[in-house]
Design a protein around this motif. Structure first.
Motif, PDB file in Angstrom:
ATOM      1  N   LEU A  33       0.768  -1.230  -0.084  1.00  0.00           N
ATOM      2  CA  LEU A  33      -0.020  -0.006   0.120  1.00  0.00           C
ATOM      3  C   LEU A  33       1.053   1.269   0.063  1.00  0.00           C
ATOM      4  N   SER A  34       0.730   2.451  -0.962  1.00  0.00           N
ATOM      5  CA  SER A  34       1.375   3.418  -0.960  1.00  0.00           C
ATOM      6  C   SER A  34       0.397   4.421  -0.341  1.00  0.00           C
ATOM      7  N   ILE A  35       1.058   5.472   0.503  1.00  0.00           N
ATOM      8  CA  ILE A  35       0.029   6.244   1.063  1.00  0.00           C
ATOM      9  C   ILE A  35       0.803   7.876   0.253  1.00  0.00           C
ATOM     10  N   LEU A  36      -0.342   8.352  -0.234  1.00  0.00           N
ATOM     11  CA  LEU A  36       0.189   9.516  -1.016  1.00  0.00           C
ATOM     12  C   LEU A  36      -0.552  10.663  -0.556  1.00  0.00           C
ATOM     13  N   GLY A  37      -0.097  12.011  -1.144  1.00  0.00           N
ATOM     14  CA  GLY A  37      -0.918  13.260  -0.781  1.00  0.00           C
ATOM     15  C   GLY A  37       0.013  14.448  -0.728  1.00  0.00           C
ATOM     16  N   PRO A  38      -0.556  15.580  -0.729  1.00  0.00           N
ATOM     17  CA  PRO A  38       0.538  16.752  -0.512  1.00  0.00           C
ATOM     18  C   PRO A  38       1.173  16.824   0.998  1.00  0.00           C
ATOM     19  N   ASN A  39       2.109  17.662   0.939  1.00  0.00           N
ATOM     20  CA  ASN A  39       2.536  17.883   2.243  1.00  0.00           C
ATOM     21  C   ASN A  39       1.819  18.468   3.319  1.00  0.00           C
ATOM     22  N   GLY A  40       1.528  17.547   4.255  1.00  0.00           N
ATOM     23  CA  GLY A  40       0.617  18.068   5.621  1.00  0.00           C
ATOM     24  C   GLY A  40      -0.491  17.265   5.164  1.00  0.00           C
ATOM     25  N   ALA A  41      -0.655  16.361   4.387  1.00  0.00           N
ATOM     26  CA  ALA A  41      -1.965  15.656   4.140  1.00  0.00           C
ATOM     27  C   ALA A  41      -2.115  14.336   5.367  1.00  0.00           C
ATOM     28  N   GLY A  42      -1.049  14.017   5.856  1.00  0.00           N
ATOM     29  CA  GLY A  42      -1.219  13.090   6.940  1.00  0.00           C
ATOM     30  C   GLY A  42      -0.452  11.797   7.108  1.00  0.00           C
TER      31      GLY A  42
END
Length: 253
Positions: A33-42
């Motif tokens: 599983l890859s967790i993605l998101g902008p900086n500060g997304a968690g």
């Protein structure tokens, strides 16, 4: 070794800021599983919750239907291996001694022959056996990252958590680390990795979790989630997705 991780309605606040706001996700044994998101997304916060070092204000994390917070720390340290974003190093330490620290949950007084064997086995798995007697300050960035992964594997984990494992590496070492992560699936590990690079996530993941503002924006197979319209809604950047080559590239205006 088929371990399921289930995160259910987890909320984490940093004072008045909602770092995670009702996050739920399940990862089957042997999946990446890859967790993605902008900086500060968690992303890093979610890894800390899954590791048990950060207690959510609401929600529960289960490992094979057992509440993570009810698992003794020593047992949890054996079940979950960690590759942090930053490692504080005693640079004069040898690679062998550093990787041996991954056996702490097994060692009572002095390392045993079994501990020694597990250290060498972990170094062999990551292709760093020849580095065993080197000092940490003699390693390149890519060599050091493989050694940090070896330390996590030395503890014989069932789950491997990696926080931005390709940061500050040149292209060659990024590819080496990503190939290593993919190869670890064959060992039955459940792997959860926080990444910034969408192309990297597309190529190594069975499933991706896209966070925005501490919430789950999308989750599913990479080809289901990593679409130009979804990426734009989360990152505000137009992209092109070349599915046959698993490439995601920004469109410059």
């Amino acid at each position: 070794m088929v371990i399921e991780i289930s995160v259910r309605d987890v909320k984490v606040y940093y004072r008045s800021i909602k770092a995670l706001d009702g996050v739920s996700i399940s990862v089957n044994g042997g999946e990446v599983l890859s967790i993605l998101g902008p900086n500060g997304a968690g992303k890093s916060t979610l890894l800390k919750v899954i590791n048990g070092v950060l207690r959510p204000v609401m929600g529960v994390v289960y490992i094979d239907n057992k509440n993570l917070l009810k698992i003794p720390r020593r047992e949890l340290a054996r079940r979950i291996g960690i590759v942090p974003q930053r490692v504080h190093l005693a640079t004069l330490l040898s690679v062998y001694d550093f990787v041996m620290t991954g056996r702490r949950s097994y060692i009572n007084l002095f390392p045993t022959k079994i501990d020694e064997e597990k250290v060498y086995e972990a170094l062999k798995v990551v292709g760093a056996l020849e580095l065993a007697n080197r000092s940490l300050d003699e390693l390149s960035g890519g060599e050091l990252q493989r050694v940090v992964i070896a330390r996590a594997l030395a503890g014989e984990p069932e789950v491997l958590l990696l926080d931005e494992p390709t940061n500050n590496l040149d292209l060659k070492y990024q590819i080496e680390v990503l190939n290593l992560i993919r190869s670890l699936r064959s060992r039955g590990l459940t792997i959860i990795v926080a990444l910034h690079d969408l192309t990297q996530a597309f190529r190594i993941s069975d499933k991706v979790l896209l966070l925005k503002g501490g919430r789950v924006y999308a989750v599913g197979r990479p080809e289901e989630v990593l679409k130009p319209e979804v990426i734009f809604e989360v990152y505000g950047v137009p992209t092109i997705v070349i599915r046959e080559h698993k490439i995601i590239a920004p469109l410059f205006q």
